[in-house]
Design a protein around this motif. Structure first.
Motif, short mmCIF file in Angstrom:
data_model
loop_
_atom_site.label_atom_id
_atom_site.label_comp_id
_atom_site.label_asym_id
_atom_site.label_seq_id
_atom_site.Cartn_x
_atom_site.Cartn_y
_atom_site.Cartn_z
N ILE A 106 0.77 -1.05 0.04
CA ILE A 106 0.16 0.06 0.09
C ILE A 106 1.07 1.23 0.03
N LYS A 107 0.59 2.28 -0.87
CA LYS A 107 1.56 3.51 -1.18
C LYS A 107 3.05 3.05 -1.05
N GLY A 108 3.12 2.19 -1.91
CA GLY A 108 4.73 1.84 -1.99
C GLY A 108 5.26 0.87 -1.06
N VAL A 109 4.70 0.73 -0.02
CA VAL A 109 5.21 0.03 1.12
C VAL A 109 4.55 -1.42 1.14
N VAL A 110 5.55 -2.44 1.52
CA VAL A 110 5.33 -3.75 1.28
C VAL A 110 5.01 -4.37 2.67
N PHE A 111 4.01 -4.85 3.11
CA PHE A 111 3.69 -5.48 4.40
C PHE A 111 3.63 -7.13 4.40
N ASP A 112 4.20 -7.54 5.58
CA ASP A 112 4.16 -8.76 5.53
C ASP A 112 2.94 -9.25 6.43
N VAL A 113 2.06 -9.69 5.65
CA VAL A 113 0.58 -10.06 6.08
C VAL A 113 0.29 -11.42 6.60
N THR A 114 1.46 -12.13 6.91
CA THR A 114 1.47 -13.58 7.16
C THR A 114 0.59 -13.84 8.36
N LYS A 115 0.75 -12.84 9.38
CA LYS A 115 0.06 -13.18 10.59
C LYS A 115 -1.72 -13.11 10.31
N GLY A 116 -2.05 -12.58 9.20
CA GLY A 116 -3.35 -12.20 8.88
C GLY A 116 -3.94 -13.32 7.90
N LYS A 117 -3.21 -14.29 7.95
CA LYS A 117 -3.70 -15.40 6.84
C LYS A 117 -5.00 -15.64 6.74
N GLU A 118 -5.72 -15.52 8.14
CA GLU A 118 -7.09 -15.87 7.77
C GLU A 118 -7.94 -14.86 6.83
N PHE A 119 -7.30 -13.45 6.77
CA PHE A 119 -7.69 -12.34 5.61
C PHE A 119 -7.20 -12.43 4.45
N TYR A 120 -5.99 -12.78 4.36
CA TYR A 120 -4.98 -12.55 2.76
C TYR A 120 -4.49 -13.92 2.49
N TYR B 274 -9.63 -11.29 1.50
CA TYR B 274 -8.75 -10.31 0.83
C TYR B 274 -7.63 -10.76 0.28
N ASN B 275 -7.52 -11.95 -0.30
CA ASN B 275 -6.53 -12.77 -0.78
C ASN B 275 -6.13 -11.87 -2.13
N ALA B 276 -7.39 -11.22 -2.67
CA ALA B 276 -7.01 -10.50 -4.26
C ALA B 276 -6.10 -9.33 -3.89
N LEU B 277 -6.01 -8.85 -2.67
CA LEU B 277 -4.91 -7.48 -2.41
C LEU B 277 -3.56 -7.98 -2.39
N VAL B 278 -3.30 -9.26 -2.27
CA VAL B 278 -1.84 -9.84 -2.11
C VAL B 278 -1.10 -9.96 -3.38
N GLY B 279 0.13 -9.47 -3.20
CA GLY B 279 1.18 -9.50 -4.38
C GLY B 279 0.93 -8.49 -5.20
N LYS B 280 0.55 -7.22 -4.95
CA LYS B 280 0.48 -6.20 -5.81
C LYS B 280 0.37 -5.05 -4.92
N ASP B 281 0.49 -3.73 -5.31
CA ASP B 281 0.49 -2.62 -4.68
C ASP B 281 -1.09 -2.27 -4.77
N SER B 282 -1.81 -2.42 -3.79
CA SER B 282 -3.48 -2.33 -3.83
C SER B 282 -3.84 -0.94 -3.17
N THR B 283 -2.96 0.15 -3.38
CA THR B 283 -3.60 1.32 -2.80
C THR B 283 -4.96 1.85 -3.19
N ARG B 284 -5.37 1.70 -4.12
CA ARG B 284 -6.51 2.20 -4.86
C ARG B 284 -7.57 1.27 -4.17
N ALA B 285 -7.48 0.08 -4.35
CA ALA B 285 -8.65 -0.87 -3.38
C ALA B 285 -8.56 -0.42 -2.31
N VAL B 286 -7.60 -0.27 -1.36
CA VAL B 286 -8.03 -0.10 0.16
C VAL B 286 -8.45 1.35 0.25
N ALA B 287 -8.26 2.12 -0.66
CA ALA B 287 -8.78 3.86 -0.46
C ALA B 287 -10.43 3.68 -0.85
N LYS B 288 -10.67 2.60 -1.64
CA LYS B 288 -12.16 2.71 -2.02
C LYS B 288 -12.90 1.46 -1.51
#
Length: 107
Positions: free
Chosen positions: A3-17, A23-37
């Motif tokens: 998000i916003k060019g910052v890569v997060f390790d969302v491993t501990k949120g595996k039930e979401f990502y 929210y798996n669709a958000l993983v592996g890319k910069d999903s800034t717009r999707a998060v904003a909307k």
């Protein structure tokens, strides 16, 4: 996830990502717009913020600061953070000076 060019390790949120998670669709890319909307539309899975409303940009900043930066470790940055618009290296960018950056041995 980025998000916003910052890569997060969302491993501990595996039930979401994780695989088949909501929210798996958000993983592996910069999903800034999707998060904003707050969108999972494939067209919104991008870093492009062109045309977002003031409210969407405020929501993005809030979620970025209050959720992702507090909950998930920062493990890297996308080219949008480390390169200038012309593609040259951004000499002023120092990952170690970024708040919440954590270096992991496996990287």
């Amino acid at each position: 996830m980025a998000i916003k060019g910052v890569v997060f390790d969302v491993t501990k949120g595996k039930e979401f990502y994780g695989k088949d998670a909501p929210y798996n669709a958000l993983v592996g890319k910069d999903s800034t717009r999707a998060v904003a909307k707050m969108s999972l539309d494939p067209a919104d899975l991008t870093s492009d913020t062109t045309g977002l409303t003031k409210e969407q940009l405020e929501s993005l900043e809030s979620v970025f600061e209050e959720t992702y930066k507090t909950k998930y470790p920062i493990v890297g940055y996308t080219a949008s953070r480390i390169l200038n618009v012309d593609g040259s290296p951004n000499e002023a960018f120092k990952p170690e000076d970024q708040p919440h950056f954590q270096i992991k041995d496996e990287f």
